[in-house]
Design an enzyme around this catalytic site. Structure first.
Site, PDB file in Angstrom:
ATOM      1  N   HIS A 364       1.017  -1.181   0.064  1.00 17.65           N
ATOM      2  CA  HIS A 364      -0.065   0.073  -0.053  1.00 17.65           C
ATOM      3  C   HIS A 364       0.912   1.339  -0.017  1.00 17.65           C
ATOM      4  CE1 HIS A 364      -4.189  -2.118   1.494  1.00 17.65           C
ATOM      5  NE2 HIS A 364      -3.907  -1.909   0.100  1.00 17.65           N
ATOM      6  N   ARG A 507     -11.577 -11.513 -12.457  1.00 16.79           N
ATOM      7  CA  ARG A 507     -11.182 -12.711 -12.402  1.00 16.79           C
ATOM      8  C   ARG A 507     -11.636 -13.398 -11.462  1.00 16.79           C
ATOM      9  NH1 ARG A 507      -4.682 -13.643 -11.761  1.00 16.79           N
ATOM     10  NH2 ARG A 507      -5.267 -12.892  -9.570  1.00 16.79           N
ATOM     11  N   GLU A 605      -2.109 -18.918 -19.300  1.00 23.05           N
ATOM     12  CA  GLU A 605      -1.304 -18.846 -18.428  1.00 23.05           C
ATOM     13  C   GLU A 605      -0.499 -20.358 -18.201  1.00 23.05           C
ATOM     14  OE1 GLU A 605      -2.781 -16.468 -14.610  1.00 23.05           O
ATOM     15  OE2 GLU A 605      -4.420 -17.901 -15.323  1.00 23.05           O
ATOM     16  N   ASP A 629       2.526 -15.825 -15.556  1.00 21.22           N
ATOM     17  CA  ASP A 629       2.396 -17.156 -15.433  1.00 21.22           C
ATOM     18  C   ASP A 629       2.906 -17.875 -16.525  1.00 21.22           C
ATOM     19  OD1 ASP A 629       2.103 -18.054 -12.523  1.00 21.22           O
ATOM     20  OD2 ASP A 629       0.107 -17.086 -12.650  1.00 21.22           O
ATOM     21  N   CYS A 676      -1.751  -9.099 -20.311  1.00 15.22           N
ATOM     22  CA  CYS A 676      -1.465  -8.537 -18.904  1.00 15.22           C
ATOM     23  C   CYS A 676      -0.198  -8.845 -18.186  1.00 15.22           C
ATOM     24  CB  CYS A 676      -2.899  -8.620 -18.039  1.00 15.22           C
ATOM     25  SG  CYS A 676      -3.140 -10.306 -17.447  1.00 15.22           S
TER      26      CYS A 676
END
Length: 752
Positions: A364, A507, A605, A629, A676
């Site tokens: 964060h 997702r 992936e 991945d 992505c």
């Protein structure tokens, strides 16, 4: 001859307990000369700035030679070892043609010589040498022992060598440079201001309570005070944050109300533990849930849990933070972790940088730093902030470095770079509403990746045209049990509403294997090839149906939901998923909820999904390539494993060929496809994707403006000849070398 196992273990343990660099090197040569009964043991370290070997420590040679003797690579016997990266064991060193006599060392009386290279992750760290007066080769056992010692010490010496603290000439300089993880780009100059922690959670000792009721009361008072404090700080900093990024405070407040936290601490107090000891146990258990994940994004969430635990501990121990009067000048906030509440204690105009000795680029802190335009470096190795309190420091978020006590000439150069960067950013702002289109008209759709509501605004502020990947795991990770349909519905609705009418690809739950839940234990020998992604959710149908229903309901009135299925490897996985979605649509319609059937996509992936595309096509509406991945599975490389992470490159020739094959198949099957992952933020990789024909990529919000500038600065037709050459390359560096000049030219100016 030393006993390899016993003596090696003793040597490594001794060195591990030695903190001072000079003492560490003296310990190495001293203990080795004793163990091997050698007259001389010397350590040469490579100076990466000059490609030279410097005598860093010795036992047996002249002490005043340390730091003075310098050898070029391939100069003398030591240089030969460094250049060849091989062991050298000779009976009579002075008689060897490669021998170079160095008067300062007084080594003329030593004849037998053995040296081994110190190598860490394929990089030369230095050379370890033993010598004796008697002529003769060292035995095979002694050679094997020295090789083993070198392999064990290379990692430790790598940190020392990299820091430069062992160099005498560096010690004479007033400034120090430290390396870390690039977290938020930019450059900041200011005074190093330490965020002093109070008693830390790991310092809390086991304790019992005499009054459980009072202990629980104090615990709840701490929660109430911290909730009020978070609310106040949100008011102070919130108006500076772009939109929903202020929801980070809400995330902390949500964690405070987590049943796992509250009930967990209460249960341990009822068993007799003190509130502080109970808090430590519960926080560590919650943080470990995230920290055990090999997914960097989820791993970063453990920092948030730990931050909340530390704040609660401060209140329990009545250690309210007292901020020392800060100077009216630029500050660089420094500490182990600098969290959102720390930032709220300072005027934002004074915060010119953040340096953390731990943490990741997905914490964060990084999200906030990017949103506020504050340069940040995380995970800085070897930095002890308390030694440099109040000193001037430069934070270079572009390189992932910080420099303490920089000379004026260096500060002037960095200030020039800051001015240049400001002009660059102003140019990028003009492109916010412009299309990502090449000079010859090739249009690219720029989407963003997100996982928390707080991530939404940075994407919108930087011109994202939708969400290419929304990670839905977080609500499942912060609960004590599986979140209900209503809880999920409220979260998804806010995300979809924030982006409507722009598309949002959500997702479905990507849990299992390396992403453990605190309330659903799974133990697997090979989590990467185990029960994860769509495999897990299909086997736990009720969880999948609940999530699908929540997403479909959240889409009502927004009409921008797209479903995305992770880790697909079989055709029946997609056919089953589509059946569940169609049934959920029918059931909700019967309940009077006017839902629609959204577009359904699959992530590529796993290599099998790539090979099965023609058979999967009837069940999907679009394809999203998870470059992280896919690269990992194609190359059999865990990018989070430091031993092999250097081999992870999404421009490896095998990955390039896979991307070309996927694009060709998707075009033939009339399936929209996007990319992505980290690849979409890599400028060189983006040009490769354009050359391949990809017209949709999803990337982190911060990188959108630069990637848009890059796209608007090139002709796609100029990339195609380079792609032809790239397809013949055998190494990723060759591919990068082809496209890098275009990147450098495009990003040298903010116009486009």
């Amino acid at each position: 001859m030393p006993s390899s196992l016993t003596d090696l273990t003793s040597l490594v343990d001794t060195i591990a307990r030695t903190q001072d660099p000079e003492a560490m090197m003296d310990t190495i040569v001293g203990r080795l000369s004793e163990l091997m009964q050698s007259s001389v043991c010397s350590l040469y370290l490579c100076n990466p700035q000059q490609d030279t070997l410097i005598l860093a420590a010795t036992r047996g040679l002249a002490p005043n030679a340390v730091g003075q003797v310098r050898l070029s690579l391939n100069e003398g016997l030591v240089g030969h070892i460094a250049a060849s990266l091989s062991t050298l064991n000779i009976a009579d060193a002075p008689a060897d043609d490669r021998f170079v006599y160095i008067p300062e060392t007084h080594e003329q009386s030593y004849r037998s010589f053995m040296g081994v290279p110190l190598i860490h992750l394929r990089r030369l760290i230095g050379v370890l040498v033993v010598q004796d007066q008697d002529e003769g080769r060292y035995s095979d056992e002694e050679e094997a022992f020295l090789i083993t010692v070198a392999s064990q010490l290379a990692g430790t010496l790598h940190l020392l060598q990299r820091s430069g603290s062992w160099l005498q000439q560096e010690a004479a300089l007033s400034y120090k440079r430290f390396s870390g993880i690039r977290s938020a780009a930019g450059i900041g100059i200011g005074r190093l201001w330490i965020i002093d922690p109070h008693m830390t959670l790991d310092q809390v000792k086991a304790g019992i309570n005499s009054d459980p009721v009072e202990e629980k009361s104090e615990f709840h008072q701490a929660i109430e005070w911290l909730e009020e404090d978070l609310e106040n700080r949100s008011g102070k900093i919130g108006h500076h944050l772009p939109g929903d990024l202020n929801a980070l405070f809400s995330v902390y407040q949500m964690m405070l109300k987590s049943p796992e936290l509250v009930k967990g601490v209460e249960t341990l107090i009822d068993r007799g533990d003190s509130a502080a000891w109970a808090l430590r146990q519960v926080i560590e258990q919650m943080a470990a849930t995230f920290d055990q994940s090999n997914d960097p994004y989820l791993k970063a969430r453990s920092e948030d849990i730990t931050n909340i635990g530390q704040r609660l501990l401060n209140e329990l121990l009545q250690h309210e933070r007292q901020v020392t009067e800060t100077p009216d000048e630029p500050l660089i906030l420094t500490g182990e972790l600098v969290n959102i509440t720390d930032l709220a204690e300072f005027p934002l105009q004074r915060i010119h940088g953040i340096v953390c000795t731990s943490g990741s680029a997905l914490s964060h802190t990084s999200i906030l730093a990017n949103a506020l335009g504050i340069p940040a470096v995380m995970g800085v190795e070897g930095l002890k902030p308390e030694q440099y309190r109040g000193q001037r420091i430069i934070v270079d978020g572009n390189r992932g470095e910080c420099t303490i006590n920089p000379p004026d000439v260096l500060c002037r150069e960095y200030r020039r770079m800051i001015a240049d960067e400001k002009r660059f950013i102003q140019g990028l702002e003009r492109l916010r509403y412009e299309p990502a289109q090449t000079l010859d008209g090739f249009r690219v759709n720029l989407l963003t990746n997100t996982g928390l509501l707080a991530d939404a605004t940075p994407g919108l502020e930087r011109g994202a045209e939708g969400v290419g990947l929304y990670r839905s795991e977080i609500p499942f990770m912060v609960h004590q049990s599986f979140p209900t349909e209503e809880e999920q519905f409220r979260i998804y609705q806010k995300v979809l509403a924030a982006y409507a009418p722009l598309p949002v690809s959500m997702r479905t739950l990507d849990i299992g294997g390396d992403k453990q839940l605190p309330y659903f234990e799974m133990s697997e020998q090979n989590p990467y090839l185990g029960w994860r992604g769509i495999r897990f959710t299909l086997d736990n149908t009720q969880l999948l149906i609940t999530q699908i229903r929540a997403m479909l309901r959240a889409d009502v009135g927004n009409d921008n939901l797209q479903l995305l299925v992770p880790m697909v490897s079989r055709v029946d996985e997609m056919s089953s998923f589509r059946s569940h979605v169609e049934k959920a649509v029918a059931d909700l319609s019967k309940e009077g909820i006017k839902v629609r059937l959204p577009r359904i996509g699959m992530m590529i992936e796993v290599p099998s999904a790539m090979l099965l595309l023609p058979k999967l096509a009837p069940w999907v509406d679009f394809v999203s390539i998870g470059s992280n991945d896919l690269t990992q599975y194609l190359l059999a490389v865990d990018r989070n494993n430091p031993r092999v992470s250097a081999l992870f490159d999404h421009l490896h020739p095998a990955v390039l060929n896979a991307l070309a094959q996927i694009y060709t198949q998707c075009s033939r099957l009339n399936l929209p496809v996007s990319v992505c992952g980290e690849m979409a933020s890599d400028p060189v990789a983006v040009l490769v994707l354009l050359a391949l024909g990809y017209n949709s990529i999803s990337l982190s919000a911060y990188n959108i403006p630069r990637i848009k500038l890059l796209i608007r600065s090139v002709n796609r037709e100029d990339l195609e000849p380079l792609l032809i050459q790239a397809m013949d390359c055998i190494h990723e560096e060759e591919i990068r070398a082809l496209f890098r000049p275009l990147v450098e030219k495009a990003l040298s100016s903010p116009t486009g």
